[in-house]
Design an enzyme around this catalytic site. Structure first.
Site: not given
Length: 276
Positions: A229-230
């Site tokens: 998720h970055c």
């Protein structure tokens, strides 16, 4: 030098540690309003107040908050706030930067092109007034129109109503997830009304990689996200190779959560049969 704020035992922003990190050398504080992994809602007003006491500027990433709750930029008193359009029902490829006027006037443009200049000479150029200074070349006209329509659409529904409804869904989602013993959920717990965190749940399932989980759920028509998720440093901090994330919005229903939970249990049972 970059400094990082760690988490409390409840996996929320450690405001006490943040205060200790601030000094006269602090130039910029960059923080998310809402974590897209932990779901915690950071105390951005207090963060801005503390940072400004040290003459530091504050940039707020509001991509996860603007589509889901009322956000008063002036009350927060941040120096800049950014958000993306596709998370708020607009198209991809568009977003916005909101900044204090005097700062935007001082900032040099980072792109050159048509419409962002006032006058051009052989050895220098002068820049157009705001906002044209930052709009080099042909602007994303269609995307900007779509963003405006999305803002009008969300405003017509009412951000207070959206937030309240999503809180109800969040409470129900957590009630159902917590009935599954193999699941570990990250971030703070919502209260009984679903308040205190964003409308998402990032979780892991023992012995099952999040990507495998999401792949099988996808085959059942259930769309979740899996991976970092970055937030790779955060996942290293949590000791998780990856997490699965179920995200809610105002267009979701309790019935859809029930379908997700049923498919999730069946998927976990499938993997348990393989590994067990």
């Amino acid at each position: 030098m970059l400094k990082y704020v760690e988490l409390t035992s409840e996996e929320t922003f450690d405001l006490e540690q943040f205060q200790k990190l601030l000094s006269e050398k602090t130039k910029l504080v960059s923080v998310v309003h809402v974590s897209n992994t932990l779901g915690c809602i950071n105390p951005v007003e207090e963060i801005c107040s503390l940072a400004h006491q040290h003459d530091a500027k504050v940039l707020i990433d509001a991509c996860q908050s603007v589509p889901h709750m009322p956000v008063d930029v002036q009350q927060i008193d941040c120096d800049w706030l950014v958000a993306s359009g596709h998370k708020m029902c607009a198209t991809t490829g568009v977003g916005f930067l909101c900044g204090k006027l005097e700062l935007l006037q001082e900032m040099p443009p980072f792109l050159g092109g048509g419409e962002m200049i006032a006058e051009v000479f052989l050895d220098y150029s002068t820049y157009a007034d705001l906002p044209h200074k930052f709009e080099a070349g042909t602007p994303a006209i269609g995307e900007a129109i779509a963003l405006g329509a999305a803002v009008d659409y969300l405003s017509a529904i009412g951000m207070d109503k959206i937030h309240a409804y999503e809180a109800e869904l969040t409470a129900y989602l957590f009630q159902q997830l917590e009935k599954i013993p193999q699941i570990k959920i990250y971030g703070p717990q919502p209260d009984a009304k679903g308040e205190g965190r964003a409308a998402l749940a990032a979780f892991t399932v023992a012995e099952v990689h999040a990507n495998d989980l999401s792949t099988l759920l996808d085959q059942e028509g259930i769309a979740i996200r899996s991976g970092h998720h970055c937030t790779q440093p955060l996942h290293r901090y949590l000791g998780a190779a990856a997490t699965a994330r179920a995200s809610l919005s105002f267009y979701n229903t309790r019935e859809e959560i029930d379908v997700f939970i049923k498919a999730l249990k069946e998927t976990i049972d499938f993997f348990t049969g393989i590994f067990g």
